[in-house]
Design an enzyme around this catalytic site. Structure first.
Site, short mmCIF file in Angstrom:
data_model
loop_
_atom_site.label_atom_id
_atom_site.label_comp_id
_atom_site.label_asym_id
_atom_site.label_seq_id
_atom_site.Cartn_x
_atom_site.Cartn_y
_atom_site.Cartn_z
N THR A 193 0.85 -1.19 0.00
CA THR A 193 0.00 0.00 0.00
C THR A 193 0.89 1.23 0.00
OG1 THR A 193 -1.48 1.43 1.27
CG2 THR A 193 -0.31 -0.22 2.53
N ASP A 216 0.01 3.81 1.31
CA ASP A 216 -0.29 4.51 2.56
C ASP A 216 0.64 4.13 3.71
OD1 ASP A 216 -2.34 5.59 1.15
OD2 ASP A 216 -3.94 4.47 2.13
N ARG A 274 0.45 33.53 -2.65
CA ARG A 274 -0.75 32.74 -2.34
C ARG A 274 -0.41 31.63 -1.36
NH1 ARG A 274 -1.88 31.40 -8.56
NH2 ARG A 274 -3.42 33.02 -9.02
N MET A 290 -2.83 11.43 -0.59
CA MET A 290 -3.61 10.27 -0.17
C MET A 290 -3.28 9.91 1.29
SD MET A 290 -3.99 7.74 -3.41
CE MET A 290 -5.24 8.07 -4.65
N ARG A 340 -6.03 7.62 3.91
CA ARG A 340 -7.41 7.68 4.42
C ARG A 340 -7.45 7.62 5.94
NH1 ARG A 340 -11.22 4.59 2.27
NH2 ARG A 340 -10.36 4.31 0.20
N ARG A 398 -4.98 28.36 -3.21
CA ARG A 398 -5.26 27.44 -4.32
C ARG A 398 -5.02 26.01 -3.84
NH1 ARG A 398 -6.86 31.51 -6.62
NH2 ARG A 398 -6.35 32.18 -8.74
N HIS A 436 -4.30 10.19 -7.92
CA HIS A 436 -3.68 8.95 -8.42
C HIS A 436 -2.32 9.15 -9.05
CE1 HIS A 436 -7.88 8.04 -7.77
NE2 HIS A 436 -7.46 6.81 -7.52
N GLN A 454 0.07 9.96 -7.43
CA GLN A 454 0.93 9.36 -6.41
C GLN A 454 1.07 7.85 -6.56
OE1 GLN A 454 -0.32 11.33 -2.33
NE2 GLN A 454 -1.89 11.56 -3.89
N ARG A 455 0.15 7.23 -7.29
CA ARG A 455 0.16 5.77 -7.39
C ARG A 455 0.69 5.28 -8.73
NH1 ARG A 455 -5.47 4.01 -5.05
NH2 ARG A 455 -5.72 3.16 -7.13
O1 F6P Z 1 -5.35 2.55 -0.06
C1 F6P Z 1 -4.58 3.26 -0.95
C2 F6P Z 1 -5.30 4.45 -1.46
O2 F6P Z 1 -4.36 5.06 -2.26
C3 F6P Z 1 -5.88 5.42 -0.42
O3 F6P Z 1 -4.98 6.32 0.10
C4 F6P Z 1 -6.98 6.09 -1.20
O4 F6P Z 1 -7.99 6.59 -0.37
C5 F6P Z 1 -7.50 5.00 -2.05
O5 F6P Z 1 -6.41 4.12 -2.28
C6 F6P Z 1 -8.11 5.49 -3.34
O6 F6P Z 1 -8.23 4.44 -4.23
P1 F6P Z 1 -9.22 4.33 -5.48
O7 F6P Z 1 -9.50 5.71 -5.95
O8 F6P Z 1 -8.44 3.53 -6.46
O9 F6P Z 1 -10.41 3.61 -5.00
#
Ligand code: F6P
Length: 347
Positions: free
Chosen positions: A131, A133, A168, A175, A177, A271, A277, A279-280
């Site tokens: 993950t 996270d 600004r 991300m 949660r 702003r 995403h 980040q992923r």
């Molecule tokens: O669990 C990883 C994560 O990147 C969280 O930080 C984020 O809330 C979630 O996935 C969002 O994932 P998706 O938009 O793919 O459902």
């Protein structure tokens, strides 16, 4: 031995590095044969497979995403009961009919939770934690986290210069949660003015004071906020009501709330940049490639040893085996003393 491999949950840089290492190790050291399951638990639920041999994993080490595809399908959810059979029973039946002796499940809390249930029902499973996270309790780090932090840090570096040119405040929503690891590390690495995490509800007046103070010192304030963070005045994170199959709310919106409040209370322009995403996606850092590769090597070895019901984990500099159940029992949150180290630089 015939071994199935799946990747579940949100994708994460380094998944392909794990898949490659699993296959290369299993073939070279143990003469294993592999079969890929498409789109997380949907693959074994529906018997949707793909070829996964050494040729299939060639060249994928630096590639983001997952060649197997992923989904948030939960085999343990009642929605997957068909004709009186639970999703877990259907997965076990499909594994048997495909001649799969063992399964390697690569995923986060949800995917590994389902793997743990499959193991309890008699499945031969080994887990690999994933993950961005970094919030899985049983491992010191998950791969993907370092890449996400570096992407967010680079964004913060860039936002400093444009924010200063325009006088600004810039709010960067990242991300995270339940845990604020990405916000904490990226914010510290990027010299943020304030970092807000889900673990500590924030005081809007205090945030605005930090922002004002920063403007007075002629620098532009950069506020890094985790998507799951929320003000003290609200009991929960800000997001829509949409739930996924594991019952998670989709977050989002705290960055805009902050920008509106900062503008209203300080009279300065604010702003928002929601990294989402970005980040992923894309290629993993060297740290994540090495960690993912070590996890993959050790996952195949765990299968060869018959160490089912375990996941591989990083403890210090060693890769160890821990029970799958432990992987999902506790989320690793940012401890107050770690947050306090960042607070020194607020304002
Ligand atoms: O669990 C990883 C994560 O990147 C969280 O930080 C984020 O809330 C979630 O996935 C969002 O994932 P998706 O938009 O793919 O459902």
């Amino acid at each position: 031995m015939r071994v199935g491999v799946l990747t579940g949950g949100g994708d994460c840089p380094g998944l392909n590095a794990v898949i490659r290492a699993v296959v290369r190790t299993g073939v070279a050291e143990h003469g294993m044969e592999f079969i890929g399951f498409r789109d997380g638990w949907r693959g074994p639920l529906e018997g949707d497979t793909m070829v996964l041999d050494v040729a299939a994993v060639r060249g994928i080490l630096p590639r983001g995403g997952t060649i197997l595809g992923t989904s948030r399908t939960n085999p343990a959810s009642a929605a997957n009961n068909v004709d009186g059979k639970s999703g877990i029973e259907r997965v076990l039946e499909n594994l048997e009919s495909l001649g799969v002796d063992a399964l390697i499940a690569i995923g986060g809390e949800d995917t590994l939770g389902a793997a743990s249930k499959l193991h309890a029902a008699g499945g031969r499973v080994v887990g690999v934690p994933k993950t961005i996270d970094n919030d899985l309790g049983a491992t010191d780090y998950t791969f993907g986290f370092d890449t996400a932090v570096n992407i967010a840090m680079e964004a913060i570096d860039r936002l400093h210069t444009t924010a200063e040119s325009h006088h600004r405040a810039l709010i960067v929503e990242v991300m995270g949660r339940s845990a604020g690891w990405i916000a904490l590390h990226a914010g510290m690495a990027g010299g943020a003015n304030v970092i807000l995490i889900p673990e500590k509800p924030f005081d809007l007046d205090q945030v605005c004071e930090y922002v004002q103070h920063r403007f007075q010192s002629q620098y532009a304030p950069i506020v890094v906020v985790a998507e799951g963070a929320h003000p003290k005045s609200l009991d929960e994170a800000i997001g829509g009501q949409a739930l996924d199959e594991f019952g998670h709310v989709r977050f989002g919106g705290v960055g805009h709330l902050l920008a509106d409040e900062i503008e209203r209370r300080t009279g300065k322009e604010a702003r928002v940049a929601v990294l989402g995403h970005i980040q992923r996606g894309g290629t993993p850092t060297a740290f994540d490639r090495v960690l993912a590769t070590r996890f993959g090597v050790q996952a195949s070895r765990a299968v060869a040893d018959g160490a089912f019901g375990n996941m591989v984990a990083l403890r210090g500099t060693d890769i160890v085996r821990v029970p799958l159940a432990a992987a999902t029992s506790e989320l690793k949150l940012v401890p107050p003393e770690r947050y306090a180290e960042a607070e020194v630089f607020f304002g």
